[in-house]
Design an enzyme around this catalytic site. Structure first.
Site, PDB file in Angstrom:
ATOM      1  NE  ARG A 122      -2.733   0.784   3.401  1.00  0.00           N
ATOM      2  CZ  ARG A 122      -2.081   1.465   4.341  1.00  0.00           C
ATOM      3  NH1 ARG A 122      -1.653   2.684   4.097  1.00  0.00           N
ATOM      4  NH2 ARG A 122      -1.870   0.926   5.518  1.00  0.00           N
TER       5      ARG A 122
ATOM      6  CE1 TYR B 248     -11.622  10.468 -18.476  1.00  0.00           C
ATOM      7  CE2 TYR B 248     -10.886  10.883 -16.241  1.00  0.00           C
ATOM      8  CZ  TYR B 248     -11.535  10.090 -17.159  1.00  0.00           C
ATOM      9  OH  TYR B 248     -12.113   8.922 -16.751  1.00  0.00           O
TER      10      TYR B 248
ATOM     11  CG  ASP C 131      -3.926  14.258 -17.553  1.00  0.00           C
ATOM     12  OD1 ASP C 131      -3.159  13.559 -18.264  1.00  0.00           O
ATOM     13  OD2 ASP C 131      -5.033  13.853 -17.162  1.00  0.00           O
TER      14      ASP C 131
ATOM     15  CE  LYS D  56      -7.160   6.485 -20.117  1.00  0.00           C
ATOM     16  NZ  LYS D  56      -8.181   5.638 -19.585  1.00  0.00           N
TER      17      LYS D  56
HETATM   18  N1  PLP Z   1      -6.517  11.718 -17.685  1.00  0.00           N
HETATM   19  C1  PLP Z   1      -6.900  11.541 -18.947  1.00  0.00           C
HETATM   20  C2  PLP Z   1      -6.470  12.522 -19.989  1.00  0.00           C
HETATM   21  C3  PLP Z   1      -7.716  10.449 -19.292  1.00  0.00           C
HETATM   22  O1  PLP Z   1      -8.114  10.298 -20.552  1.00  0.00           O
HETATM   23  C4  PLP Z   1      -8.123   9.554 -18.269  1.00  0.00           C
HETATM   24  C5  PLP Z   1      -8.996   8.386 -18.573  1.00  0.00           C
HETATM   25  O2  PLP Z   1      -9.579   8.270 -19.607  1.00  0.00           O
HETATM   26  C6  PLP Z   1      -7.700   9.780 -16.970  1.00  0.00           C
HETATM   27  C7  PLP Z   1      -6.886  10.869 -16.709  1.00  0.00           C
HETATM   28  C8  PLP Z   1      -8.104   8.873 -15.847  1.00  0.00           C
HETATM   29  O3  PLP Z   1      -7.361   7.704 -15.874  1.00  0.00           O
HETATM   30  P1  PLP Z   1      -7.789   6.322 -15.203  1.00  0.00           P
HETATM   31  O4  PLP Z   1      -8.952   5.781 -15.943  1.00  0.00           O
HETATM   32  O5  PLP Z   1      -6.540   5.500 -15.300  1.00  0.00           O
HETATM   33  O6  PLP Z   1      -8.146   6.625 -13.786  1.00  0.00           O
END
Ligand code: PLP
Length: 389
Positions: free
Chosen positions: A56, A110, A182, A207
């Site tokens: 953890r 997102y 991000d 991704k």
């Molecule tokens: N950031 C972006 C740009 C995303 O496209 C996504 C998911 O689609 C996330 C964050 C969130 O990621 P996760 O699904 O791994 O929690």
């Protein structure tokens, strides 16, 4: 550990962070499927909770190897993995913006991040103001005395906007704010925010970093100091990455260069083909000259990425009926894997946002977002042009 920091990206993908000497001479990092570890002599006496080895706490050998590899790929001092992109994003935001403090965030984000910031961040005593991705020249308008951080996406989801990242970094530096980005869409293959000037880069490692649609994971990349600051909160929120998932992510990362290199080329050719389709009203791809932020992408990114969005020329029902005829891509959320996927964001990643809010952001119901996989480019072009003409 082999000294890889000064080697090129593709070599770091393979050798960065790998154990040296090799463990039992295994050429790939073995999985340490142990939740806990014996307390060694170095830990007797006054034990710091965060130094105990425990899954953890994201500090077992599989985590540490991944941290070093990803930090090297992003030219950063440190990295911290977690159980999902959202675990990294939400924990980093809560760890860096305290109660009573304020965050400035780009409006086009997102859907999960946007929903978290709109619905939950204020309930947790934090304040947030959204600014349009196009309005980075006027960031002063959104600044408050208690502003602590600014948050953007390097390529926004799903409209593929690229804010003026230079302006964001300069603004953050001149006001002592933590700049957070991000970087999921470009991946470290196409863009490295830390040497660009950002303090924190976040990824949904689900991704491109993993790249095979078989792991959910996240990572925060930053300085030793900021990672140290947020680690206790990450540890208590408990969003840890399982050792087997660490292994899969570690394996996936090694092919990031060849995957994203191919996806960069394929997506550009596919978006050029989509521009000629009669049922496509508009193609959005940073590699196209028609993209409003094309020059920024060209200057800052090594490739334009594997994500392509387009507006269907017709109703949503007609869009769904046409897209159903596609043979290769799957209709599925997520992105960055070896298989091509598509969604209408209003029914997937952005379904948690009201239609009024989506329309304000420019996300039409007929917008289609495609994640280009590793299939043959010509096969994909033929599939799309067949159903969109
Ligand atoms: N950031 C972006 C740009 C995303 O496209 C996504 C998911 O689609 C996330 C964050 C969130 O990621 P996760 O699904 O791994 O929690």
């Amino acid at each position: 550990m082999m000294e890889t920091k000064n080697l090129r990206f593709e070599t770091k993908l393979i050798h960065g962070g790998e154990p040296s000497p090799l463990i039992e001479r295994a050429v790939t990092m073995p999985i340490f499927q142990s939740s806990t570890y014996e307390i060694g002599e170095s830990l007797t006496g006054e034990i710091n909770y965060n130094d105990i080895k425990y899954v953890r706490l994201n500090n077992t050998p599989n985590h540490l190897a991944l941290h070093e590899k990803i930090a090297q790929l992003e030219f950063a001092e440190a990295a911290l993995v977690s159980s999902s992109g959202m675990a990294s994003i939400s924990s980093a935001l809560l760890g860096l913006v305290g109660q009573g403090e304020h965050l400035m965030a780009q409006d086009n984000l997102y859907g999960g991040t946007l929903h978290f910031l709109k619905e939950f961040f204020p309930k947790m005593g934090r304040d947030v103001t959204f600014f349009p991705a196009e309005d980075t020249a006027n960031l002063n308008k959104y600044l408050k005395p208690n502003t602590r951080a600014v948050y953007v996406e390097s390529i926004s989801n799903p409209l593929l906007k690229i804010p003026d990242l230079r302006a964001v970094v300069n603004f953050a530096k001149s006001h002592g704010l933590v700049s957070m980005i991000d970087n999921t869409f470009p991946s470290p293959m196409n863009f490295n925010p830390i040497p660009f000037g950002f303090d924190v880069a976040l990824h949904s490692a689900t991704k491109y970093l993993n790249g095979h649609s078989d792991v959910v994971a996240g990572v925060m990349v930053s300085s030793f100091d900021l990672i140290k600051k947020v680690t206790p909160l990450f540890n208590h929120l408990g969003g840890c990455l399982d050792p087997h998932a660490c292994f899969l992510l570690h394996r996936g990362i090694k092919t990031l260069g060849v995957r994203v290199g191919y996806q960069n080329e394929s997506a550009l050719k596919i978006s050029e083909a989509l521009e000629k389709c009669s049922k496509v009203a508009k193609v959005i791809y940073p590699g196209l000259k028609s993209h409003p932020d094309h020059l920024r992408a060209k200057e800052w990114f090594r490739g334009f990425g594997g994500m392509v969005s387009f507006e269907f020329n017709g109703s949503t029902e007609q869009a769904d009926a046409a897209l159903k005829q596609l043979k290769i891509p799957f209709l599925a959320p997520s992105l960055g894997g070896v298989e091509s996927l598509y969604v209408r964001p209003s029914t997937a990643s952005h379904s948690g946002i009201s239609r009024t809010d989506r329309e304000k952001l420019g996300i039409k119901d007929t917008l289609v977002r495609v994640s280009i996989g590793l299939e043959n480019t010509q096969d994909l072009i033929e599939d799309f042009t067949r159903v969109l003409n």
